[in-house]
Design an enzyme around this catalytic site. Structure first.
Site, PDB file in Angstrom:
ATOM      1  N   TYR A   1       0.929  -1.398  -0.293  1.00 45.22           N
ATOM      2  CA  TYR A   1       0.799  -0.074   0.159  1.00 45.22           C
ATOM      3  C   TYR A   1       0.952   1.189   0.007  1.00 45.22           C
ATOM      4  O   TYR A   1       1.433   1.441   0.424  1.00 45.22           O
ATOM      5  CB  TYR A   1      -0.646  -0.413   1.438  1.00 45.22           C
ATOM      6  CG  TYR A   1      -1.895   0.831   1.640  1.00 45.22           C
ATOM      7  CD1 TYR A   1      -1.906   2.011   0.799  1.00 45.22           C
ATOM      8  CD2 TYR A   1      -3.142   0.798   2.579  1.00 45.22           C
ATOM      9  CE1 TYR A   1      -2.830   3.767   1.241  1.00 45.22           C
ATOM     10  CE2 TYR A   1      -3.425   1.759   2.940  1.00 45.22           C
ATOM     11  CZ  TYR A   1      -3.340   2.753   1.851  1.00 45.22           C
ATOM     12  OH  TYR A   1      -4.671   3.725   1.991  1.00 45.22           O
TER      13      TYR A   1
ATOM     14  N   LYS B   1      -1.318  -0.710  -4.265  1.00 43.05           N
ATOM     15  CA  LYS B   1      -2.179   0.106  -3.766  1.00 43.05           C
ATOM     16  C   LYS B   1      -2.167   1.051  -3.487  1.00 43.05           C
ATOM     17  O   LYS B   1      -0.663   1.224  -2.862  1.00 43.05           O
ATOM     18  CB  LYS B   1      -3.092  -0.325  -2.779  1.00 43.05           C
ATOM     19  CG  LYS B   1      -4.238   0.965  -2.355  1.00 43.05           C
ATOM     20  CD  LYS B   1      -4.967   0.535  -1.069  1.00 43.05           C
ATOM     21  CE  LYS B   1      -6.574   1.119  -0.914  1.00 43.05           C
ATOM     22  NZ  LYS B   1      -6.392   2.712  -0.499  1.00 43.05           N
TER      23      LYS B   1
HETATM   24  O1  MN9 Z   1      -5.700   5.037  -0.149  1.00 44.31           O
HETATM   25  C1  MN9 Z   1      -7.933   6.505   0.621  1.00 44.31           C
HETATM   26  N1  MN9 Z   1      -6.812   7.185   1.232  1.00 44.31           N
HETATM   27  C2  MN9 Z   1      -7.131   7.230   2.453  1.00 44.31           C
HETATM   28  C3  MN9 Z   1      -7.304   5.511   0.204  1.00 44.31           C
HETATM   29  O2  MN9 Z   1      -7.957   7.277   3.310  1.00 44.31           O
HETATM   30  C4  MN9 Z   1      -5.777   8.720   2.909  1.00 44.31           C
HETATM   31  C5  MN9 Z   1      -8.275   7.727  -0.690  1.00 44.31           C
HETATM   32  O3  MN9 Z   1      -9.778   6.732  -0.849  1.00 44.31           O
HETATM   33  C6  MN9 Z   1      -9.005   9.066  -0.291  1.00 44.31           C
HETATM   34  O4  MN9 Z   1      -9.590   8.987   0.626  1.00 44.31           O
HETATM   35  C7  MN9 Z   1      -9.360   9.695  -1.328  1.00 44.31           C
HETATM   36  C8  MN9 Z   1      -9.610  11.588  -0.358  1.00 44.31           C
HETATM   37  O5  MN9 Z   1      -8.469  12.152  -1.031  1.00 44.31           O
HETATM   38  O6  MN9 Z   1      -8.791   9.719  -2.721  1.00 44.31           O
END
Ligand code: MN9
Length: 311
Positions: free
Chosen positions: A139, A165
């Site tokens: 990730y 990811k």
């Molecule tokens: O990687 C999420 N990142 C966090 C997953 O939770 C920090 C994303 O889905 C972001 O929340 C999204 C909004 O900036 O892209």
């Protein structure tokens, strides 16, 4: 639907964790929320990640949530469990539990807070991958310090490391992972703002926070890209971006996602401190902002329709 990592594709919510007003995990509501998500044509569930407030929970709570969700899913969808923690030992315990619970795979941010060396980060992933025989999705997220594309290439060669990811915004990097690690190396777009572009570049799936709330819009984006309708996908992606902007500008993104779902009648509870929930005035403003946007841009969001029906 088979529940192995090869079927973990498409639009995949990074599932919100459900806490009641007193910050206690709410299992009944968790089950109802999972049933709600399974009403959409999603490709799987990603549990106890950043969106799931993993780092605000202890290991026992994380494991319990995995058990509850796995039981509710009942083998109908592949589930990947994020096991990231600051210590390798904690992560291995979480990974062993995910294996016992029947997860299709595990995933982890690199160890964070201390400035661990590249070799220490490499060893972290290798040690988990050797200790637990489950596919591992690395990730890469700015919050934990971005790994370089070279480093992902190195990690991809570890047995059991099966994908990445990628929550960065460098599109060219998204295209480099399969070159470095092979066509069957799974690549997931983790930045919801980049959904359409990531899908256009052939990612296997998109995993993110907003698919808890607006999976229907991202399923439309997925369809548009797959039907070679780049212009249509771009228009929809821009609408999605406007939803994301409200969530981020709220200052407490997960609280905002939970608020919208609660307003729609889906009981996802509240966030844990130090994240903040909202006052009644703020709640009204944020719900109205979503409804106004939906109407102004004629998006036709399922969640907006549910909120209206609930008012
Ligand atoms: O990687 C999420 N990142 C966090 C997953 O939770 C920090 C994303 O889905 C972001 O929340 C999204 C909004 O900036 O892209």
């Amino acid at each position: 639907m088979s529940c192995n990592i090869e079927s973990f594709k498409g639009v995949i919510p990074a599932v919100l964790s459900v806490f009641d007003k007193n910050e206690q995990p709410d299992e009944k509501a968790t089950r109802a929320f999972i049933r709600h998500l399974m009403g959409y044509d999603i490709g799987g569930l990603y549990l106890t990640g950043s969106t799931g407030e993993a780092f605000l929970q202890n290991s026992a709570e994380r494991m319990r949530q995995v058990d509850v969700v796995m039981d509710e899913v009942g083998g109908k969808l592949p589930v990947v469990v994020h096991v990231g923690a600051i210590s390798t030992k904690m992560s291995i315990d979480l990974a062993k539990h995910a294996k016992r619970a029947g997860a299709a795979g595990i995933s982890s941010v690199p160890p964070f807070y201390y400035k661990f060396s590249e070799q220490q980060v490499y060893d972290y992933y290798r040690d988990i991958a050797q200790a637990v025989d489950l596919p591992m999705i690395v990730y890469n997220i700015p919050l934990a310090g971005m790994l370089s594309a070279d480093m992902i290439g190195r990690l991809g060669k570890i047995d059991n490391v099966r994908g990445v990811k990628y929550t960065g915004t460098a599109l060219y990097e998204v295209t480099q992972f399969k070159d470095a690690c092979g066509e069957d190396f799974l690549v997931y777009g983790g930045c919801d703002e980049m959904g359409a572009s990531n899908i256009a570049l052939g990612v296997d799936g998109v995993i993110g926070s907003f698919y808890n709330c607006i999976p229907d819009l991202y399923l439309r984006i997925w369809e548009a890209v797959k039907n070679n309708d780049a212009a249509g996908a771009a228009v929809l992606q821009k609408k999605a971006l406007h939803v994301i902007e409200i969530g981020i500008a709220s200052g407490s993104m997960m609280a905002c996602l939970k608020l919208w779902l609660r307003a729609a009648g889906v009981p996802v509870g509240y966030v844990r401190r130090p994240f903040n929930n909202f006052t009644a005035d703020e709640e009204k403003r944020l719900v109205d902002a979503l409804l106004d946007l939906d109407q102004r841009e004629q998006i036709g969001l399922d969640i907006a329709a549910r909120i209206r029906a609930n008012q």
